[in-house]
Scaffold this motif. Structure first.
Motif, PDB file in Angstrom:
ATOM      1  N   THR A 113       0.802  -1.230   0.000  1.00 49.46           N
ATOM      2  CA  THR A 113       0.000   0.000   0.000  1.00 49.46           C
ATOM      3  C   THR A 113       0.831   1.275   0.000  1.00 49.46           C
ATOM      4  N   THR A 265       0.085   7.157   1.202  1.00 46.24           N
ATOM      5  CA  THR A 265       0.190   8.031   0.033  1.00 46.24           C
ATOM      6  C   THR A 265       0.602   9.451   0.377  1.00 46.24           C
ATOM      7  N   TYR A 290     -12.028  12.415   1.907  1.00 49.25           N
ATOM      8  CA  TYR A 290     -11.238  12.497   0.675  1.00 49.25           C
ATOM      9  C   TYR A 290     -10.285  13.672   0.791  1.00 49.25           C
ATOM     10  N   VAL A 322      -1.134  12.684  -8.630  1.00 49.72           N
ATOM     11  CA  VAL A 322      -2.457  12.740  -9.266  1.00 49.72           C
ATOM     12  C   VAL A 322      -2.454  13.740 -10.413  1.00 49.72           C
ATOM     13  N   TYR A 334      -9.783  13.825  -4.654  1.00 48.60           N
ATOM     14  CA  TYR A 334      -9.442  12.439  -4.954  1.00 48.60           C
ATOM     15  C   TYR A 334      -9.606  11.600  -3.691  1.00 48.60           C
ATOM     16  N   GLY A 335      -9.693  10.286  -3.883  1.00 48.19           N
ATOM     17  CA  GLY A 335      -9.605   9.396  -2.738  1.00 48.19           C
ATOM     18  C   GLY A 335      -8.223   9.476  -2.122  1.00 48.19           C
ATOM     19  N   ASP A 337      -6.282   7.268  -1.594  1.00 50.07           N
ATOM     20  CA  ASP A 337      -5.364   6.397  -2.324  1.00 50.07           C
ATOM     21  C   ASP A 337      -5.090   6.913  -3.736  1.00 50.07           C
ATOM     22  N   ARG A 339      -7.525   7.509  -6.010  1.00 50.75           N
ATOM     23  CA  ARG A 339      -8.544   7.108  -6.991  1.00 50.75           C
ATOM     24  C   ARG A 339      -9.389   8.307  -7.413  1.00 50.75           C
ATOM     25  N   GLU A 340      -9.867   8.243  -8.658  1.00 48.02           N
ATOM     26  CA  GLU A 340     -10.586   9.360  -9.249  1.00 48.02           C
ATOM     27  C   GLU A 340     -12.098   9.264  -9.060  1.00 48.02           C
ATOM     28  N   GLU A 341     -12.641   8.062  -9.106  1.00 45.35           N
ATOM     29  CA  GLU A 341     -14.099   7.885  -9.056  1.00 45.35           C
ATOM     30  C   GLU A 341     -14.579   7.892  -7.608  1.00 45.35           C
ATOM     31  N   LEU A 342     -15.450   8.863  -7.289  1.00 43.34           N
ATOM     32  CA  LEU A 342     -16.001   8.989  -5.944  1.00 43.34           C
ATOM     33  C   LEU A 342     -17.523   9.127  -6.018  1.00 43.34           C
ATOM     34  N   TYR A 366     -16.672  15.752  -7.037  1.00 39.27           N
ATOM     35  CA  TYR A 366     -15.453  15.439  -7.802  1.00 39.27           C
ATOM     36  C   TYR A 366     -15.650  15.667  -9.298  1.00 39.27           C
TER      37      TYR A 366
END
Length: 625
Positions: A113, A265, A290, A322, A334-335, A337, A339-342, A366
């Motif tokens: 991770t 991260t 987020y 990112v 962003y998440g 981690d 990630r883009e999709e929230l 987002y």
């Protein structure tokens, strides 16, 4: 009003919760000693204990039987370890809570991770609760009732081993293990135990969820607790804090921001919670688990100012990760981690905190166009480069893409930094952030030695600057919320902080004083008046504590130091008993509203307090413009 988190019991005031973190997982502990919010295996995962949003969504209490109200709560100084002291008719009890930290675990294999450089420490993935009777004798009760997946999947406990000291349950891909020196039995999905402690006696309870071993004995638990205490104190010792009466607020804010940092991260979460209401029993309930790009400039300034360069750099590297992946199409959030999709949805089976519905997970903001994002990232890069006096090829590619995006879009309307869900507008603060992108971009181009691009970007910055001065001022010379508006908006307090105009400019002074006099309730600042702004909702909201701290900073900058100090003292008096802040404060009751604790509020606190101290003591660090 004190809550135990069980069915039918009232909700504790938001400000009365304690905040625990191991920089991967977070938890909120009610004054009753009840863990009412905890998401596993990380801070943005589905909840395991969710009774802060519905009394049937899971809880975990360790405390005296029959007594809900503690005598006192505190953090062990310099740590994220919390102590709750109880008085009962028989004696006194102390419960100590911590999310354990340990040495770096991945010596023989790579972490799956972590993207940032390993440190000497790592999350142990253990919630430890230690109980000590300090006087007399006290009946102690343990109740642990996880409900997986936001209260949708009850636990099914079973014993492991030969006795009654270790239990496990499984759900939603998690394996929870309860380890204790108390005897534990089961009542349906509830793991429960009870014991009488006499003076000097102690017990421990550990909840774990990874392959790492939890403590098996009280001695082991105590040793690991001491390691965690020393970890936080050693971390805080790295910081630079002025010798000032407000130092404890700076230190608690620094610890809170570290606790909101997702260590793998480097991302800083806006808050560890979702759907704590901005309006009592209202619909302004959002998921803040987020990271927002707009927080980056202030986060870097705060961390750098207080001496936490490692944390600042980790967040910066997350932002550049990112940005590089976005290839110019940077989202506002962003998440943790990356990630883009929230995607946003509602949990209609949950009743909400004190009846505030809907309960939301995910955040559709987002997808919004918010033009502050380019200025935030270029401002962050500028702060980073200025501390190092070098600009490599990777950063330069990001700078070129993001500045050009700002210049391609600055003339268009957007949803603004408050993420309004009404019609897009030409928000003043969005234009100012586009100016920041061009202005700091030009400075970075000069550092890079690209004078042709520096000139073009500077000309664009001058054009944006002139456009704002032409269209964003009312007849009094006061900056308004957006072009063509009469309404005030607290976001324009960033104009002097970002260096758009000097603090001695008459328009800055008139704007700051207008907001102080006209956009406040009992001296605390509203972000805007809801009836004057089409934000997609009809309900009112509390004052935004971020904006109140911005006003402190702005008052300092225009020379109103005494007024700034009075407001800062007032704001600090509104801190929770543990010196934490939610997003908003009801100016009439002092009640905290919104997600808790809120990173942006603590960032603004650090800026404001340091501005006041710097004005009194010019040798202290200044602002981030």
């Amino acid at each position: 009003m004190v809550a135990g988190g069980r069915a039918g019991e009232p909700f504790a005031p938001i400000a009365d919760y304690g905040f625990l973190s191991d920089c991967e997982t977070t938890a909120l502990v009610a004054p009753s000693g009840n863990v009412e919010w905890m998401c596993l295996p990380r801070m943005d995962s589905p909840s395991v204990f969710g009774s802060i949003l519905d009394r049937d969504a899971g809880y975990f209490r360790v405390g005296p039987a029959g007594v809900e109200v503690p005598a006192a709560q505190r953090y062990i100084p310099g740590t994220m370890v919390m102590e709750t002291t109880w008085w009962t008719h028989g004696g006194w009890l102390v419960v100590t809570d911590a999310l354990l930290m340990g040495p770096w675990h991945h010596e023989t294999e790579r972490s799956r991770t972590h993207r940032r450089a390993p440190t000497d420490y790592d999350a142990d993935h253990v919630l430890l609760r230690m109980v000590r009777c300090v006087n007399g004798q006290v009946q102690v009760r343990l109740d642990c009732m996880p409900v997986f997946d936001y209260g949708r999947q009850p636990a099914q406990w079973m014993h492991t081993g030969a006795g009654y000291h270790e239990s496990v349950c499984h759900g939603n891909g998690l394996n929870l293990r309860l380890t204790t020196d108390m005897n534990v039995g089961f009542e349906g999905s509830l793991a429960t135990g009870r014991t009488l402690l006499k003076q000097g006696e102690s017990r421990f309870v550990a909840l774990s969820w990874s392959e790492h071993e939890p403590p098996q004995t009280y001695a082991d638990a105590h040793e690991r607790l001491i390691w965690t205490v020393h970890h936080w104190q050693h971390w805080l010792e790295r910081g630079r804090f002025p010798d000032h009466p407000w130092r404890s607020h700076l230190q608690r804010s620094a610890l809170t921001l570290k606790g909101l940092t997702f260590a793998p991260t480097g991302a800083v979460a806006a808050a560890p919670t979702t759907s704590l209401p901005e309006t009592p029993q209202g619909e302004r309930n959002w998921d803040y688990r987020y990271t927002w790009i707009r927080d980056s400039t202030m986060a870097l300034w705060a961390f750098y100012t207080l001496g936490f360069d490692w944390e600042a750099n980790d967040f910066f590297y997350f932002i550049t990760d990112v940005a590089e992946a976005a290839d110019g199409r940077l989202q506002i959030m962003y998440g943790v981690d990356g990630r883009e999709e929230l995607p946003e949805s509602t949990l209609d089976h949950l009743g909400g905190y004190d009846g505030a519905r809907p309960v939301r997970i995910g955040n559709d903001a987002y997808t919004q166009a918010q033009h502050d994002v380019w200025g935030a990232i270029i401002g962050s890069i500028y702060l980073f480069v200025r501390r190092r006096d070098r600009l490599d090829d990777r950063l330069w590619k990001i700078i070129v893409k993001q500045v050009e995006e700002a210049l391609a879009n600055w003339r268009n309307p957007d949803c603004g930094m408050w993420e309004v869900r009404g019609d897009p507008q030409h928000f003043t603060s969005s234009k100012v952030f586009c100016w920041v992108a061009a202005d700091r971009g030009a400075r970075l181009a000069r550092i890079r030695g690209n004078h042709e691009l520096a000139q073009r970007w500077q000309e664009a910055a001058d054009e944006i600057h002139a456009d704002v001065l032409t269209n964003a001022l009312d007849e009094r010379g006061v900056f308004t919320a957006h072009y063509g508006a009469k309404a005030l908006d607290a976001s324009v307090l960033l104009i002097p902080l970002l260096g758009f105009l000097p603090a001695d400019d008459k328009r800055v002074r008139e704007t700051v004083l207008a907001i102080a006099d006209e956009l406040t309730e009992d001296d605390l600042v509203l972000r805007y008046r809801a009836h004057e702004t089409d934000d997609g909702f009809s309900s009112e909201e509390g004052t935004f504590t971020i904006c109140s701290f911005w006003l402190v900073s702005s008052l300092v900058m225009i020379g109103e130091l005494e007024r700034a100090k009075r407001l800062c003292e007032k704001l600090l008096s509104y801190a929770s008993p543990l010196q934490l802040y939610a997003e908003e404060i009801d100016p009439h009751t002092g009640r905290h509203l919104g997600n808790f604790p809120q990173a942006f509020t603590h960032l603004a606190l650090i800026n404001a307090v340091m501005q006041v101290i710097q004005a009194e003591r010019p040798e202290e660090p200044g602002a981030f413009a």
